[in-house]
Design a protein around this motif. Structure first.
Motif, PDB file in Angstrom:
ATOM      1  N   ARG A 120       0.843  -1.206   0.000  1.00 16.48           N
ATOM      2  CA  ARG A 120       0.000   0.000   0.000  1.00 16.48           C
ATOM      3  C   ARG A 120       0.876   1.253   0.000  1.00 16.48           C
ATOM      4  O   ARG A 120       0.548   2.241  -0.653  1.00 16.48           O
ATOM      5  N   MET A 121       1.988   1.204   0.712  1.00 17.41           N
ATOM      6  CA  MET A 121       2.895   2.352   0.723  1.00 17.41           C
ATOM      7  C   MET A 121       3.389   2.654  -0.691  1.00 17.41           C
ATOM      8  O   MET A 121       3.452   3.815  -1.110  1.00 17.41           O
ATOM      9  N   ILE A 122       3.724   1.623  -1.435  1.00 14.89           N
ATOM     10  CA  ILE A 122       4.178   1.817  -2.818  1.00 14.89           C
ATOM     11  C   ILE A 122       3.071   2.452  -3.648  1.00 14.89           C
ATOM     12  O   ILE A 122       3.318   3.342  -4.463  1.00 14.89           O
ATOM     13  N   ARG A 123       1.845   1.998  -3.435  1.00 12.97           N
ATOM     14  CA  ARG A 123       0.725   2.477  -4.257  1.00 12.97           C
ATOM     15  C   ARG A 123       0.374   3.934  -3.996  1.00 12.97           C
ATOM     16  O   ARG A 123       0.073   4.678  -4.928  1.00 12.97           O
ATOM     17  N   ILE A 124       0.383   4.360  -2.731  1.00 13.20           N
ATOM     18  CA  ILE A 124      -0.158   5.692  -2.429  1.00 13.20           C
ATOM     19  C   ILE A 124       0.909   6.758  -2.210  1.00 13.20           C
ATOM     20  O   ILE A 124       0.603   7.948  -2.239  1.00 13.20           O
TER      21      ILE A 124
END
Length: 303
Positions: free
Chosen positions: A273-277
């Protein structure tokens, strides 16, 4: 013993991001003590009918040579380092070719750029299957190491992230924030304590755990700063990003998940999720080198 970042792959995408990636690769190589920087570019849009390729058999070779010459020109302009470099240009699917090269040269780190408006598909695919660490740099961001942010959960993965960061900054006076996000379990009601009272108890334990982690760490000139944050709505990554933004950090470092050969193909949901947002702060995903070595399916059916 944690290995230094000796071999680094910088993935160029033939866009206006390439200059920044080249400059950042130089900056990182000076801090990491790299011995080789491989600049990799994948030609994706070269799907021609076999009949055309048969009639013009040297089209791909010419395209590769032209791309290499372009990269050589960019390096001459923007790579102001003494570190040996190598240029590799391949044709095919991005994910598969990047992973192939990373495995072939036994890379320690892959650097990817990220546009401000992006669905981050490539970064996520590489993070899931990479045999080494990954650094995702948002467009326009310049690498600095003054303030680094590490979310910790006292697992082996967050310990690895801290050790990697301390090695990377061993000659710097970096401030390294260690954030532990805690919550109040629903079972607090059976303790006879109020929500606030139990929250304070949880915070006290979090502080003690962070203090113990800091005491064990082998630092030089770095400053380790504990940060405790209460999560009341289950949005841990949002809290991490919000705190990192308020601290004006230069980089976030997170550990990838993967305890077994099979699960090593994936990263934890929080890291993913960190990579995505996250589209504003350079993000380093730490993985044990070779964690997916020998798993051939990581290179199959990838685009």
């Amino acid at each position: 013993m944690i290995a230094p970042l000796k071999k680094i792959i910088t993935c160029l995408d033939h866009t206006d991001m390439d200059q920044g990636l080249i400059e950042n690769a130089c900056t990182l190589s000076k801090v990491a003590g790299a011995t080789q920087i491989v600049f990799l570019n994948i030609i994706k849009d070269f799907n021609l009918p076999d009949a055309v390729l048969k009639e013009f058999p040297d089209l791909l070779d010419k395209a590769i040579k032209e791309r290499k010459d372009e990269i050589k020109g960019l390096l001459k302009q923007h790579f102001k380092c003494d570190v040996p470099t190598k240029i590799i240009v391949k044709q095919g699917g991005e994910t598969k070719e990047i992973l192939n090269v990373a495995n072939e040269i036994k890379s320690d780190l892959i650097i990817l750029g990220r546009k401000k408006v992006s669905d981050s598909v490539l970064s996520t695919r590489i993070a899931r299957r990479s045999p080494c660490n990954l650094l995702v740099i948002p467009q326009g961001e310049k690498l600095k190491f003054d303030k680094i942010f590490i979310p910790v959960d006292f697992s082996d993965y967050s310990s690895l992230s801290l050790r990697r960061t301390l090695l990377l900054t061993k000659d710097l006076k970096s401030k390294i924030y260690l954030q532990y996000v805690y919550n109040v379990p629903s079972s607090y009601r059976y303790s006879g304590k109020s929500y606030k009272e139990f929250s304070d108890i949880m915070k006290g334990h979090a502080k003690k755990d962070l203090e113990f982690l800091i005491k064990k760490a082998e630092t030089k000139d770095q400053e380790l700063i504990p940060v405790t944050t209460l999560d009341e709505n289950g949005k841990i990554i949002d809290l991490i990003l919000d705190t990192a933004d308020k601290k004006k950090v230069n980089m976030i470092v997170m550990g990838a998940k993967g305890r077994t050969a099979t699960s090593a193909l994936f990263i934890g949901s929080k890291a993913e999720r960190m990579i995505r947002i996250n589209d504003s702060i350079p993000l380093m995903i730490i993985r044990k080198k070779g964690a997916v070595a020998g798993i051939l399916e990581t290179l199959m059916d990838l685009n």
